[in-house]
Design a protein around this motif. Structure first.
Motif, PDB file in Angstrom:
ATOM      1  N   LEU A   1      -3.300 -18.799  41.720  1.00  0.00           N
ATOM      2  CA  LEU A   1      -2.646 -18.787  40.415  1.00  0.00           C
ATOM      3  C   LEU A   1      -3.036 -19.985  39.571  1.00  0.00           C
ATOM      4  CD1 LEU A   1       0.928 -17.499  41.293  1.00  0.00           C
ATOM      5  CD2 LEU A   1      -0.823 -16.335  39.948  1.00  0.00           C
ATOM      6  N   SER A   2      -3.134 -21.140  40.198  1.00  0.00           N
ATOM      7  CA  SER A   2      -3.519 -22.331  39.439  1.00  0.00           C
ATOM      8  C   SER A   2      -4.983 -22.246  39.002  1.00  0.00           C
ATOM      9  CB  SER A   2      -3.264 -23.600  40.244  1.00  0.00           C
ATOM     10  OG  SER A   2      -4.057 -23.623  41.407  1.00  0.00           O
TER      11      SER A   2
ATOM     12  N   SER B   1      -0.099 -18.201  53.284  1.00  0.00           N
ATOM     13  CA  SER B   1      -0.136 -17.201  52.215  1.00  0.00           C
ATOM     14  C   SER B   1       0.409 -17.768  50.909  1.00  0.00           C
ATOM     15  CB  SER B   1       0.681 -15.975  52.617  1.00  0.00           C
ATOM     16  OG  SER B   1       0.122 -15.356  53.739  1.00  0.00           O
ATOM     17  N   ALA B   2       1.499 -18.507  50.993  1.00  0.00           N
ATOM     18  CA  ALA B   2       2.086 -19.101  49.789  1.00  0.00           C
ATOM     19  C   ALA B   2       1.148 -20.138  49.178  1.00  0.00           C
ATOM     20  CB  ALA B   2       3.429 -19.732  50.122  1.00  0.00           C
ATOM     21  N   ALA B   3       0.524 -20.955  50.019  1.00  0.00           N
ATOM     22  CA  ALA B   3      -0.406 -21.961  49.511  1.00  0.00           C
ATOM     23  C   ALA B   3      -1.623 -21.291  48.874  1.00  0.00           C
ATOM     24  CB  ALA B   3      -0.849 -22.888  50.637  1.00  0.00           C
TER      25      ALA B   3
ATOM     26  N   ALA C   1      -1.721 -18.325  47.495  1.00  0.00           N
ATOM     27  CA  ALA C   1      -1.293 -17.711  46.238  1.00  0.00           C
ATOM     28  C   ALA C   1      -1.142 -18.756  45.148  1.00  0.00           C
ATOM     29  CB  ALA C   1       0.020 -16.963  46.445  1.00  0.00           C
ATOM     30  N   CYS C   2      -0.584 -19.904  45.482  1.00  0.00           N
ATOM     31  CA  CYS C   2      -0.448 -20.977  44.489  1.00  0.00           C
ATOM     32  C   CYS C   2      -1.812 -21.484  44.028  1.00  0.00           C
ATOM     33  CB  CYS C   2       0.372 -22.130  45.062  1.00  0.00           C
ATOM     34  SG  CYS C   2       2.111 -21.742  45.246  1.00  0.00           S
ATOM     35  N   LEU C   3      -2.735 -21.618  44.952  1.00  0.00           N
ATOM     36  CA  LEU C   3      -4.080 -22.050  44.571  1.00  0.00           C
ATOM     37  C   LEU C   3      -4.779 -21.015  43.693  1.00  0.00           C
ATOM     38  CD1 LEU C   3      -5.350 -23.638  47.893  1.00  0.00           C
ATOM     39  CD2 LEU C   3      -4.841 -24.808  45.752  1.00  0.00           C
TER      40      LEU C   3
END
Length: 67
Positions: free
Chosen positions: A53-54, A45-47, A49-51
């Motif tokens: 957002l980027s 989930s964190a990965a 979300a980071c993808l």
């Protein structure tokens, strides 16, 4: 492929959350594999979300190019 990954994520998340809530209700300790699966879901989930957002920061969206 993306549909399969979303389906697999949903099944694993539902299984882990159901098992953890049942263990809490029955006052039993959690199995280590459930903890590992939960940590894996958190990392995924964190990965994701980071993808996302980027990609939003770079303006990458379907139909748009960076050039």
């Amino acid at each position: 492929m993306m549909g399969f990954m979303v389906l697999a994520y949903g099944f694993v998340a539902a299984f882990v959350l159901t098992s953890l809530s049942r263990n809490r209700r029955d006052a039993r300790p959690d199995a280590p594999i459930l903890t590992y699966a939960g940590h894996g879901l958190l990392a995924a989930s964190a990965a994701g979300a980071c993808l996302a957002l980027s990609a939003a920061a770079l303006g990458v969206a379907p139909g748009f190019t960076l050039g």
